[in-house]
Write a protein that holds these residues in place. Sequence first.
Motif, PDB file in Angstrom:
ATOM      1  N   CYS A 196      17.844  22.158  55.053  1.00  0.00           N
ATOM      2  CA  CYS A 196      17.458  23.492  55.452  1.00  0.00           C
ATOM      3  C   CYS A 196      17.320  24.399  54.223  1.00  0.00           C
ATOM      4  O   CYS A 196      16.466  25.272  54.205  1.00  0.00           O
ATOM      5  CB  CYS A 196      18.486  24.043  56.424  1.00  0.00           C
ATOM      6  N   ARG A 206      15.684  13.437  66.321  1.00  0.00           N
ATOM      7  CA  ARG A 206      15.357  13.394  64.885  1.00  0.00           C
ATOM      8  C   ARG A 206      13.896  13.074  64.623  1.00  0.00           C
ATOM      9  O   ARG A 206      13.494  12.951  63.465  1.00  0.00           O
ATOM     10  CB  ARG A 206      16.234  12.347  64.204  1.00  0.00           C
ATOM     11  N   LEU A 244      10.968  14.864  65.162  1.00  0.00           N
ATOM     12  CA  LEU A 244      10.155  15.923  64.547  1.00  0.00           C
ATOM     13  C   LEU A 244      10.503  16.151  63.077  1.00  0.00           C
ATOM     14  O   LEU A 244       9.591  16.225  62.243  1.00  0.00           O
ATOM     15  CB  LEU A 244      10.258  17.214  65.351  1.00  0.00           C
ATOM     16  N   PRO A 245      11.781  16.252  62.710  1.00  0.00           N
ATOM     17  CA  PRO A 245      12.086  16.403  61.282  1.00  0.00           C
ATOM     18  C   PRO A 245      11.616  15.218  60.439  1.00  0.00           C
ATOM     19  O   PRO A 245      11.139  15.396  59.316  1.00  0.00           O
ATOM     20  CB  PRO A 245      13.610  16.528  61.232  1.00  0.00           C
ATOM     21  N   ARG A 246      11.719  14.012  60.975  1.00  0.00           N
ATOM     22  CA  ARG A 246      11.267  12.836  60.221  1.00  0.00           C
ATOM     23  C   ARG A 246       9.753  12.831  60.067  1.00  0.00           C
ATOM     24  O   ARG A 246       9.228  12.490  59.008  1.00  0.00           O
ATOM     25  CB  ARG A 246      11.736  11.563  60.892  1.00  0.00           C
ATOM     26  N   SER A 261       7.725  15.511  60.174  1.00  0.00           N
ATOM     27  CA  SER A 261       7.318  16.587  59.268  1.00  0.00           C
ATOM     28  C   SER A 261       7.670  16.242  57.821  1.00  0.00           C
ATOM     29  O   SER A 261       6.908  16.545  56.903  1.00  0.00           O
ATOM     30  CB  SER A 261       7.950  17.908  59.685  1.00  0.00           C
ATOM     31  N   GLU A 287      11.746  22.556  64.684  1.00  0.00           N
ATOM     32  CA  GLU A 287      12.748  21.533  64.383  1.00  0.00           C
ATOM     33  C   GLU A 287      14.104  21.878  64.992  1.00  0.00           C
ATOM     34  O   GLU A 287      14.860  20.990  65.364  1.00  0.00           O
ATOM     35  CB  GLU A 287      12.887  21.346  62.873  1.00  0.00           C
ATOM     36  N   LYS A 288      14.406  23.161  65.108  1.00  0.00           N
ATOM     37  CA  LYS A 288      15.705  23.577  65.649  1.00  0.00           C
ATOM     38  C   LYS A 288      15.721  23.632  67.172  1.00  0.00           C
ATOM     39  O   LYS A 288      16.778  23.466  67.774  1.00  0.00           O
ATOM     40  CB  LYS A 288      16.088  24.962  65.103  1.00  0.00           C
ATOM     41  N   LEU A 342       7.650  25.846  61.689  1.00  0.00           N
ATOM     42  CA  LEU A 342       8.142  24.473  61.557  1.00  0.00           C
ATOM     43  C   LEU A 342       9.657  24.422  61.708  1.00  0.00           C
ATOM     44  O   LEU A 342      10.196  23.581  62.429  1.00  0.00           O
ATOM     45  CB  LEU A 342       7.724  23.874  60.219  1.00  0.00           C
TER      46      LEU A 342
END
Length: 58
Positions: free
Chosen positions: A1, A36, A38-40, A42, A29-30, A25
């Motif tokens: 973050c 996991r 979406l964070p991966r 992106s 993600e939050k 974004l």
Amino acid sequence: CWALMALLFVGGVMNVLWIAAIAILILLEKTVPTGRALPRISGAVMVAIGVWLLAGAG
């Protein structure tokens, strides 16, 4: 973050649209219940863009 917050600062100095895009974004993600994924995704997209830029395509 903390890395995304640094990007918000650097992008904000250059362009307000970049601030909005990175903030959206982070919000997605939050809040989106994808675990996991979406964070991966992106992160992989950001790495791919970085490699593309380093290869001289940008």
